[in-house]
Design an enzyme around this catalytic site. Structure first.
Site, PDB file in Angstrom:
ATOM      1  N   GLU A 203       0.811  -1.221   0.000  1.00 19.64           N
ATOM      2  CA  GLU A 203       0.000   0.000   0.000  1.00 19.64           C
ATOM      3  C   GLU A 203       0.837   1.260   0.000  1.00 19.64           C
ATOM      4  OE1 GLU A 203      -0.733  -2.514   1.809  1.00 19.64           O
ATOM      5  OE2 GLU A 203      -2.758  -3.040   1.205  1.00 19.64           O
TER       6      GLU A 203
ATOM      7  N   HIS B 169     -10.449  -4.927  10.352  1.00 24.33           N
ATOM      8  CA  HIS B 169     -11.117  -4.702   9.081  1.00 24.33           C
ATOM      9  C   HIS B 169     -12.385  -3.887   9.259  1.00 24.33           C
ATOM     10  CE1 HIS B 169      -8.414  -7.983   8.217  1.00 24.33           C
ATOM     11  NE2 HIS B 169      -8.572  -7.727   6.935  1.00 24.33           N
TER      12      HIS B 169
END
Lengths: 393, 408
Positions: free
Chosen positions: B144, B213
């Site tokens: 990322e 998450h």
């Protein structure tokens, strides 16, 4: 005249006479047709790739340009040193003296459409890309005439027209950016390359390897240049890296180790890298170089290395001295002429500093400009909320 | 308008559907049950009965936005097929917006994990790689930090990348790039470089996805100078905001929500772009201003039904623009109602609600009759157990109780 007073037994007999009578005898700085072949100081070492030849072609004009430009860069950095000590430059100031050959050699091998991105040691690279002394000094002193209007500072020099992308404070963060520049170049298919520069300290950042993986995966025209000055601030390379052979760290990516104090070696390597990368994907160049100053102005630079080491490198490997010897050996200019060039550089730098000091500090409204871009049509307020309405197209 | 809503509330004896276009409601009620089911818009959020919102009212940006179907649907007893607009799910709306922009401008490209061949983990980019090629819809490795940096570098060179975080929480790894390079480069370069990136991804509390998450990153990013943040909540505003974000020259972070991807709505056929900085008036009212965004909009609308039955008249505003706040719409609402309730999914500490409370207090203090009440998620990592997870986020009964408390 003044010349006669200055002459001493040290000067060669040639230069004691007035210089003007000798100008017509010497092909000084305008001749770019004569080819001079120079041998690099040491051969290149390659990793997973063939090394370019040690013989580099050049011409008198290029040699003189190298000398002039490097003298200017050296002078600028030393002037920045004294400006910092007199508190006109604040914050962080990372100086590049000793490493000029990397910038000069690279510029000689590429065009202004090839991109360069580096970290915070960016003053000389900015100059090499066509930035002016006034812009540099004004930016360092935080004035509006600076290249970033005084809002960036030492670590944020940019020049968009010359494809110089800065100027980044966070170590290693510029490497993914550089791969992004290469991605855009590949997307546009224009045949240019990106030189992504970082230091031996940044070489241990994870994002470098992530970016390298992606660059290799998609054959991006990215050349990763590790300016290895052997010290990551106060930590020597052998104390920070298990394997200080940075050119080998790419594993599947080829690498080349280059003497970064030799402008011609750098030029040859960059030329080679550009051709390689346009066909084969990324390559790592490790420039073995050295900085005379400490990491920044707040670092004396002598607590982690000896003064003998610094002066030793200065005597044996100084990039400007090397060019000077080459010029004198090929009889392209006299010592006095070279000293005049250095004096001229000093004069230019002093003038630029004087002019930069006259430039005003930014006004308060400047605080809020360039935070957002306006006027692309879908806003009614202006993102920074300081204006009520912008016009919609 | 309030009376129409009364109608909606009264007639919801139907199983699980409520119309988004209330004007349509009139015609539909005359038809047979089977047709009626076809013409209603089903808006569900994982088994919970929710309301759709009214389209944005207010003429400020009328010239930008083609008015949604409501205005045109004046043909009585029209068959379903000839109704203007087309029905789709939220992720399809996002894809439509993305595709239209990629068609329009060759510099628009997408990069992210599994966006290409896989079609996107939430199907937002499905089919795009086949259409535009692997370079324009780029499958990145799991890195990322670097692919966000790459997107920003590409933007510096003139491309317009859309960077997808598979889950917003993963973008924490790219925080340095987003904060330092994305947000600040326009400023530190003295305006030389613009960074027209869109960073998007699903965030928020889902269905037992676990703590890592289920993060709400809007609170972490809100201080970064130089970026804009928007949160979409309906297919209509998802497509509009996506297009606006892509066209914007500023870096925009578009927050989607994991649980809202399957919302269905009828959106116009014509091209429309929404205003990035404008809030959406979901339900005008008189008694209290409820400010919300993303998934909490639906909890609020559900609570609104109960409140209306109890005799309250809440004004519900979906703030949509998380940075900067649309203080114009919010302020006008507060001037009318004098009471504010903020319902958000962020944590209590340092969340969007906290900033909004401060902004409102600073600007509209004189208009408030009561302290601002802010309902946020609990300051805990989101637990896995279903019951605990429910208690972490704000639920409609809490909203009803808060309004009752506020309006005493």
């Amino acid at each position: 005249m003044a010349l006669a007073h200055r002459s001493s037994g040290l000067l060669k007999p040639l230069s004691t006479a007035s210089s003007s009578s000798f100008l017509h005898r010497r092909p000084y700085s305008t001749d770019d047709t004569t080819t001079i072949t120079v041998e690099t100081s040491v051969p290149f070492t390659g990793h997973n790739c063939e090394t370019p030849s040690r013989s580099v072609d050049t011409n008198p004009k290029e040699l003189m340009t190298f000398f002039t430009d490097m003298a200017l860069m050296r002078r600028m950095e030393i002037a920045a040193d004294s400006l910092y000590k007199s508190k006109l430059i604040r914050g962080f100031c990372h100086l590049y003296d000793g490493q000029e050959a990397v910038s000069i050699g690279m510029e000689a091998a590429i065009t202004k459409k090839d991109c360069i991105i580096t970290a915070y040691r960016d003053h000389c690279l900015f100059l090499g890309r066509g930035g002016t002394l006034l812009e540099s000094f004004a930016e360092l002193m935080g004035r509006t005439a600076g290249c970033s209007n005084g809002k960036g500072g030492s670590m944020h020099f940019y020049k968009k027209e010359a494809c110089f992308f800065g100027g980044h404070g966070i170590v290693g963060a510029q490497v993914p950016l550089g791969c992004g520049l290469a991605f855009a170049q590949k997307y546009r298919k224009e045949g240019h390359v990106t030189f992504t520069m970082y230091g031996d300290g940044a070489a241990n950042q994870g994002q470098l390897f992530e970016a390298l993986n992606m660059a290799a995966l998609w054959d991006l025209p990215a050349i990763l240049v590790c300016e290895n000055n052997h010290y990551g601030m106060g930590t020597a390379e052998w104390r920070a890296a298990k394997s200080p052979a940075y050119y080998k760290r790419g594993d599947y990516v080829p690498g080349l180790k280059v003497d970064g104090m030799d402008a011609f070696a750098v030029k040859q390597a960059c030329k080679f890298a550009k051709e390689h990368v346009l066909k084969n994907g990324p390559i790592i160049l490790e420039m073995d170089t050295y900085r005379y100053h400490g990491h920044s102005m707040s670092d004396p630079g002598s607590t982690y290395r000896t003064r003998d080491e610094i002066s030793g490198v200065r005597q044996e490997r100084d990039p400007i001295e090397r060019i000077r010897k080459l010029i004198l050996a090929h009889d392209l200019a006299t010592e006095k002429e070279l000293k005049d060039i250095e004096k001229q550089a000093r004069k230019e730098v002093d003038e630029a500093i004087a002019k930069a000091k006259e430039s005003p500090m930014p006004d308060e409204p400047e605080l809020f400009t360039n935070v957002y871009r306006k006027g692309f049509g879908v806003e009614s307020f202006g993102a920074d909320r300081k204006e009520l309405r912008t016009t919609l197209p | 308008m309030a009376s129409i809503f009364q109608g909606v509330g009264a007639a919801t004896s139907l199983s699980s559907s409520t119309s988004i276009e209330t004007k349509k409601f009139h015609f539909c009620s005359r038809r047979s049950p089977s047709e009626r089911k076809a013409c209603f818009v089903v808006v569900r959020s994982g088994g919970v009965m929710v309301d759709g919102g009214l389209n944005r009212i207010g003429g400020r940006a009328e010239q930008l936005v083609t008015n949604a179907v409501a205005a045109k649907a004046d043909t009585p007893a029209a068959a379903t097929a000839s109704k203007p607009g087309h029905e789709l799910l939220l992720f399809e709306a996002l894809r439509e917006g993305l595709e239209e922009e990629m068609e329009r401008d060759a510099r628009v490209c997408v990069m992210g994990e599994d966006v290409g061949h896989y079609g996107g983990s939430y199907k937002v980019t499905r089919g795009l790689a086949q259409k535009y090629g692997d370079l324009r819809v780029l499958d990145t490795p799991i890195a990322e930090n670097s692919f966000t940096g790459m997107g920003i570098g590409a933007a510096m060179m003139g491309l317009r990348p859309i960077i997808e975080g598979m889950n917003m929480g993963f973008l924490l790894l790219a925080f340095n790039q987003i904060s330092n390079n994305c947000g600040m480069l326009h400023y530190t370069s003295g305006g030389q470089f613009k960074i027209p990136v869109v960073i998007r991804g699903p965030g928020g509390v889902g269905r037992q996805l676990g703590a890592e998450h289920s993060q709400r990153l809007e609170s972490y990013f809100q201080s970064i100078p130089g970026i804009q943040m928007v949160a979409c909540s309906t297919p209509y505003n998802a497509k509009g905001l996506m297009k606006a974000a892509i066209r914007s020259d500023n870096p925009v972070i578009l927050f989607e929500h994991v649980l809202l991807y399957n919302l269905k709505e009828r959106i116009p056929d014509e091209e429309y772009v929404l205003n990035l900085e404008e809030a959406e008036m979901v339900r005008p009212g008189e008694h209290v201003t409820i400010l919300t965004y993303s998934r909490m909009r639906y909890h609020v609308m559900q609570a609104a039904k109960t409140l209306v039955n109890k005799g309250y008249d809440p004004e519900v505003i979906d703030i949509r623009s998380l940075k900067p706040f649309d203080l114009y719409t919010i302020g006008n609402s507060i001037k009318k109602t004098h009471r504010v309730l903020i319902v958000e999914e962020c944590m209590r500490t340092g969340g969007i609600g906290a900033s909004l409370t401060a902004a409102i207090t600073e600007n509209f203090h004189d208009y408030l009759d009561a302290p601002i009440v802010c309902l946020s998620s609990q300051d805990v990592p989101t637990p896995y157990a279903g019951t605990l997870e429910e208690w972490t986020v704000v639920q409609p009964p809490q909203i009803v109780a808060a309004v009752e408390q506020l309006c005493r």
